[in-house]
Design a protein around this motif. Structure first.
Motif, short mmCIF file in Angstrom:
data_model
loop_
_atom_site.label_atom_id
_atom_site.label_comp_id
_atom_site.label_asym_id
_atom_site.label_seq_id
_atom_site.Cartn_x
_atom_site.Cartn_y
_atom_site.Cartn_z
N LYS A 4 13.45 38.71 -14.98
CA LYS A 4 12.65 38.84 -13.85
C LYS A 4 13.30 39.84 -12.96
CE LYS A 4 11.16 34.06 -13.76
NZ LYS A 4 11.48 32.93 -12.92
N PHE A 5 12.12 40.76 -12.44
CA PHE A 5 12.78 41.87 -11.29
C PHE A 5 12.14 41.60 -10.17
CE2 PHE A 5 9.39 44.67 -11.15
CZ PHE A 5 8.31 44.16 -12.24
N PHE A 6 13.03 41.88 -9.14
CA PHE A 6 12.73 41.88 -7.74
C PHE A 6 12.78 43.37 -7.03
CE2 PHE A 6 13.87 41.74 -3.14
CZ PHE A 6 13.06 41.07 -2.55
N ILE A 7 11.69 43.94 -6.25
CA ILE A 7 11.74 45.31 -5.73
C ILE A 7 11.88 45.17 -4.11
CG2 ILE A 7 11.03 47.59 -5.55
CD1 ILE A 7 9.57 47.35 -8.21
N ARG A 8 12.92 45.94 -3.52
CA ARG A 8 12.62 45.78 -2.07
C ARG A 8 12.79 47.59 -1.89
NH1 ARG A 8 15.58 43.82 2.56
NH2 ARG A 8 14.72 44.72 4.29
N THR A 9 11.53 47.66 -1.03
CA THR A 9 11.14 49.15 -0.75
C THR A 9 11.33 49.35 0.73
OG1 THR A 9 9.62 48.96 -2.37
CG2 THR A 9 9.32 50.91 -0.99
N TYR A 10 12.01 50.52 0.87
CA TYR A 10 12.42 50.94 2.26
C TYR A 10 11.68 52.31 2.41
CZ TYR A 10 16.51 47.78 1.95
OH TYR A 10 17.30 46.78 1.45
N GLY A 11 11.31 52.67 3.71
CA GLY A 11 11.01 53.93 4.03
C GLY A 11 9.29 54.14 3.78
N CYS A 12 9.02 55.13 3.27
CA CYS A 12 7.42 55.47 3.49
C CYS A 12 6.58 55.33 2.44
CB CYS A 12 7.60 57.42 3.38
SG CYS A 12 7.99 58.10 2.11
N GLN A 13 5.29 55.78 2.59
CA GLN A 13 4.40 55.30 1.50
C GLN A 13 4.78 56.15 0.17
OE1 GLN A 13 3.89 57.08 4.36
NE2 GLN A 13 2.45 55.99 5.53
N MET A 14 5.38 57.04 0.19
CA MET A 14 5.99 57.63 -1.22
C MET A 14 6.59 56.77 -1.92
SD MET A 14 4.97 60.53 -2.63
CE MET A 14 4.74 61.55 -1.27
N ASN A 15 7.41 56.03 -1.19
CA ASN A 15 8.34 54.89 -1.88
C ASN A 15 7.58 53.91 -2.33
OD1 ASN A 15 10.59 56.27 -1.70
ND2 ASN A 15 11.96 55.17 -0.54
N GLU A 16 6.66 53.39 -1.35
CA GLU A 16 5.79 52.23 -1.96
C GLU A 16 5.07 52.40 -3.30
OE1 GLU A 16 3.33 50.77 1.15
OE2 GLU A 16 4.86 50.57 2.62
N SER A 17 4.59 53.81 -3.27
CA SER A 17 3.72 54.27 -4.53
C SER A 17 4.72 54.33 -5.70
CB SER A 17 3.21 55.44 -4.09
OG SER A 17 2.32 56.03 -5.35
N ASP A 18 6.08 54.71 -5.38
CA ASP A 18 6.98 54.98 -6.62
C ASP A 18 7.35 53.56 -6.97
OD1 ASP A 18 7.12 57.59 -6.57
OD2 ASP A 18 9.03 57.67 -5.36
N SER A 19 7.45 52.42 -5.90
CA SER A 19 7.85 51.23 -6.57
C SER A 19 6.65 50.47 -7.44
CB SER A 19 8.01 50.40 -5.09
OG SER A 19 9.20 50.70 -4.55
N GLU A 20 5.52 50.92 -7.05
CA GLU A 20 4.50 50.25 -7.92
C GLU A 20 4.44 50.86 -9.36
OE1 GLU A 20 0.85 49.78 -4.21
OE2 GLU A 20 0.83 51.19 -5.78
N ARG A 21 4.90 52.21 -9.29
CA ARG A 21 5.14 52.92 -10.78
C ARG A 21 6.47 52.02 -11.47
NH1 ARG A 21 1.98 57.14 -10.44
NH2 ARG A 21 1.76 57.67 -8.48
N ILE A 22 7.26 51.83 -10.74
CA ILE A 22 8.41 51.15 -11.40
C ILE A 22 8.04 49.87 -11.98
CG2 ILE A 22 10.76 50.23 -10.87
CD1 ILE A 22 11.21 52.53 -8.61
N ALA A 23 7.25 49.10 -10.84
CA ALA A 23 6.67 47.84 -11.37
C ALA A 23 5.82 47.83 -12.61
CB ALA A 23 6.09 47.07 -10.29
N TRP A 24 5.25 48.96 -12.70
CA TRP A 24 4.31 49.15 -14.05
C TRP A 24 5.27 49.26 -15.28
CZ3 TRP A 24 3.77 52.85 -17.64
CH2 TRP A 24 2.40 52.85 -18.57
N LEU A 25 6.11 50.15 -15.03
CA LEU A 25 7.10 50.57 -16.25
C LEU A 25 7.82 49.11 -16.61
CD1 LEU A 25 8.54 53.85 -14.55
CD2 LEU A 25 7.43 53.56 -16.99
N LEU A 26 8.36 48.49 -15.83
CA LEU A 26 9.12 47.33 -16.13
C LEU A 26 8.18 46.33 -16.75
CD1 LEU A 26 11.58 47.03 -13.12
CD2 LEU A 26 12.06 47.87 -15.48
#
Ligand code: SAM
Ligand code: SF4
Length: 443
Positions: A4-26
């Motif tokens: 199970k993974f948990f993502i905490r995102t800091y900062g701007c929309q670009m990071n939020e978008s990257d976190s969505e990609r990381i979640a997809w990859l995992l």
């Protein structure tokens, strides 16, 4: 694999978008996402380096995670994003309980890096630039609105900013790929897209400019609203304002960071526009779209900022009357040009200026929102109001948050709402007309 993974995102929309990609990859590799950090086998911090305050939050969090790791020795802790790119190995030296550090351009490899960490039995650091390029699919949130990256990186080198160093050169995404993604989102039922980049209006793919991209996106059926962020004042041609005025799906909101109202400071910031040019854009936009919302970012206490320079920022805010502004204290970013400039402003003075600027921007935001009292506005319903039972939350086309009573079935629809209450950061209202007789678009 049942990790199970948990993502905490800091900062701007670009990071939020990257976190969505990381979640997809995992998830594609069989990992499960959890919103409970304590039950995660893998904790990912997607970090921001834009200000010292953002970094301090991550250092503090890493310190606190040490205890959790002691209790759960198999827990994996991964640090990614802009701080990871900037500090690399140093993160492991300072926090030996971190297992993995990955950069802003290597997260595509994250699942492999996790395997490598598990088999190598020691910390892994990867800051390389991945191929294929990072526009992988995203695991998105609520099925209503979506980020669509149109570029990454930045070549502007504003003298205070670390982004060009940690995100690399500006790269534009092929136009067909962008339109294909938006078409896919429309098929999935998404209503709103936000075109995303550090400087979206510098977008160009062969002979397609940003305004032309907006025109093409406007043709895609199913999508009701198109937003874009962030725009740079040096790249706002008249045809962009014309496109915003003409295209019915493009929302009447421009986020246009001014940073300062003083020309001498804008020059030292390497912003490549003047106060006069900025005001010229605002005038043109207001002439074409009188009710357009304009929001901004400001930095106070930039090296060499005199009291008079700061007064010019206040007078710009008075003159433009922004709907909202994000105001920051200047923060030295190692390696940037401004970090080695003379004339550093003492913290207490920065704080005092920040307070004055925030007070002014809040007062104006409240006045502007109060102008809407009694008006009927179009609201795309995004979610429930997490703080008040029985209330929903949505946004106007001008990006103002509206709370109103309604039921969950209305999430995803566009309704007419009469505004009854205003604060500086949100509006309250009540549904106008009987929602049973409104069609999906709220008319
Ligand atoms: N590319 C976007 C732009 O140009 O507006 C966003 C850049 S940055 C992630 C968002 C905001 O952070 C900037 O507009 C600026 O106001 C602020 N910022 C950037 N560097 C800063 C620094 N060193 N100190 C304080 N604020 C900073
Ligand atoms: Fe930073 Fe300036 Fe690029 Fe924005 S445009 S990311 S502020 S360098």
């Amino acid at each position: 694999m049942n990790m199970k993974f948990f993502i905490r995102t800091y900062g701007c929309q670009m990071n939020e978008s990257d976190s969505e990609r990381i979640a997809w990859l995992l998830t594609r590799r069989g990992y499960k996402r959890t919103s409970d950090e304590t039950e995660a086998d893998l904790i990912i911090l997607n970090t921001c380096a834009v200000r010292d305050s953002a970094e301090r939050k991550v250092w503090g969090k890493l310190g606190r995670l040490k205890d959790l790791k002691r209790r759960k020795p198999d827990l994996l802790i991964a640090v990614g994003g802009c701080m990871a790119q900037s500090y690399g190995e140093e993160i492991i030296r300072r926090f030996p309980h971190v297992d993995l550090v990955f950069g802003t351009r290597s997260f595509v490899k994250l699942p492999d890096l996790i395997d490598e960490r598990l088999s190598a039995g020691r910390a892994v650091v990867d800051l390389s630039e991945s191929s294929p390029f990072q526009f992988t699919p995203q695991l998105r949130g609520n099925g209503i609105k979506a980020w669509v990256n149109i570029s990454t990186g930045c070549d502007n080198f504003c003298s205070y900013c670390i982004v060009p160093y940690v995100r690399g050169r500006e790269r534009h995404r092929p136009v067909d790929e962008i339109l294909g993604e938006i078409e896919g989102l429309a098929r999935e039922g998404y209503k709103e897209i936000t075109l995303l980049g550090q400087n979206v209006n510098s977008y160009r793919w062969k002979d397609v400019s940003f305004s032309e991209l907006l025109r093409m996106a406007n043709e895609i059926g199913g999508i009701e609203r198109i937003r874009f962020i962030t725009s740079h004042p040096k790249d706002v041609p008249d045809d962009l304002i014309e496109a915003m005025a003409e295209l019915e799906k493009v929302c009447e909101h421009l986020h246009l960071p001014a940073q300062s109202g003083a020309n001498s400071i804008l020059r030292r910031m390497n912003r490549r526009y003047t106060r006069e040019r900025y005001l010229d854009i605002v005038r043109k936009l207001r002439r074409e779209i009188p009710h357009a919302a304009i929001t901004s970012d400001f930095i106070v206490g930039f090296p060499g900022e005199s009291e008079e320079d700061f007064e010019e920022t206040l007078s710009l805010v008075e003159e433009v009357r922004f709907d909202y502004a994000f105001c920051y204290r200047y923060s030295d970013r190692p390696g940037t040009k401004a970090a080695s400039m003379e004339g550093k402003i003492p913290e207490h003075l920065k704080r005092r200026r920040l307070e004055r600027l925030i007070d002014l921007t809040k007062r104006i935001a409240l006045e502007k929102n109060s102008d809407l009292l009694g008006d009927v506005v179009e609201v795309l319903v995004e979610d429930v109001n997490p703080k008040v039972k029985g209330e929903l939350m949505g946004r106007t086309r001008t990006n103002k948050i509206v709370f109103f009573r309604g039921n969950k079935d209305m999430i995803g629809s566009t309704l007419k709402v009469r505004i009854t209450e205003a604060s500086y950061w949100f509006l309250k209202g009540e549904i106008h007309g009987d929602p049973r007789f409104l069609d999906q678009s709220g008319r």
